[in-house]
Design a protein around this motif. Structure first.
Motif, PDB file in Angstrom:
ATOM      1  N   GLN A 138       1.605   7.539  -6.175  1.00  0.00           N
ATOM      2  CA  GLN A 138       0.565   8.572  -6.314  1.00  0.00           C
ATOM      3  C   GLN A 138       1.143   9.951  -6.001  1.00  0.00           C
ATOM      4  O   GLN A 138       0.865  10.925  -6.709  1.00  0.00           O
TER       5      GLN A 138
ATOM      6  N   GLY B 256      -1.853  11.643   0.440  1.00  0.00           N
ATOM      7  CA  GLY B 256      -1.299  11.028   1.642  1.00  0.00           C
ATOM      8  C   GLY B 256      -0.979  12.014   2.757  1.00  0.00           C
ATOM      9  O   GLY B 256      -0.495  11.612   3.811  1.00  0.00           O
TER      10      GLY B 256
ATOM     11  N   ARG C 108       1.066   4.586  -2.566  1.00  0.00           N
ATOM     12  CA  ARG C 108       1.025   5.975  -2.082  1.00  0.00           C
ATOM     13  C   ARG C 108       2.226   6.780  -2.567  1.00  0.00           C
ATOM     14  O   ARG C 108       2.092   7.943  -2.932  1.00  0.00           O
TER      15      ARG C 108
ATOM     16  N   SER D 274       0.835  -1.208   0.000  1.00  0.00           N
ATOM     17  CA  SER D 274       0.000   0.000   0.000  1.00  0.00           C
ATOM     18  C   SER D 274       0.869   1.257   0.000  1.00  0.00           C
ATOM     19  O   SER D 274       0.521   2.266  -0.633  1.00  0.00           O
TER      20      SER D 274
END
Length: 195
Positions: free
Chosen positions: A91, A126, A88, A84
């Motif tokens: 992104q 984030g 992030r 995960s």
């Protein structure tokens, strides 16, 4: 001149954080649910596994997502949740490419106020309110990024002489003080929940 950083508590990783705005931004992104030193050594580990001595937002954003996740999963893993966190990080890097041409320092280069910088940080994937304020305080206290009103925009994290967050860590002694502050805050929150 790059600042001397002590967030990873590892010379090579801290040297990268001091000279690479992307590395310190990625370290801040990774700084959740793992010890701070683990999070802030992550950018150095990622760079090494990518065969580089620095990080590049465009390169990370365009990296094959499965292959990038594998880079973070290799032992020792970059994070407790490497899959995960790989998403992030990619992104975040894609956002930097789309909005700042991959130049992290462009986030703060032309801001006039701390509030403006805080808004830009909160817009990052984030980065919620607290993470944005901590990063703003880190920029002000250790990287001399000090637009007008930066301390106020960073809230309690911007206070001079405080030991609340990564922004205040300049060595092992201040790290111990920040840890003690966080433990006390957790105890107080737990006690408040029990009443």
């Amino acid at each position: 001149m790059s600042p001397t950083i002590h967030l990873a508590q590892q010379p090579e990783a801290d040297e990268l954080l001091g000279r690479s705005p992307l590395a310190v931004l990625v370290g801040m992104l990774l700084d959740q649910q793992v010890p701070m030193e683990w999070a802030f050594s992550g950018p150095y580990t990622i760079a090494q596994r990518m065969g580089s001595d620095d990080l590049d937002a465009a390169r990370i954003a365009s990296y094959d997502p499965d292959a990038f996740a594998e880079l973070l999963k290799q032992k020792p893993a970059v994070h407790r949740y490497p899959g995960s966190m790989a998403k992030r990080v990619q992104q975040l890097c894609q956002y930097l490419v789309d909005n700042y041409d991959g130049d992290v320092s462009a986030i703060w280069r032309d801001v006039a106020t701390g509030d403006e910088l805080l808004a830009r940080l909160k817009a990052l994937p984030g980065f919620g309110e607290q993470k944005a304020k901590i990063f703003l305080a880190l920029l002000g206290k250790q990287f001399e990024v000090q637009p007008k009103g930066w301390r106020e925009a960073a809230g309690a994290y911007g206070e001079k002489g405080s030991y609340r967050s990564a922004a205040d860590i300049t060595g092992p002694e201040s790290l111990a003080k920040v840890r003690a502050y966080k433990q006390e805050a957790k105890r107080a929150a737990k006690a408040a929940d029990e009443t």
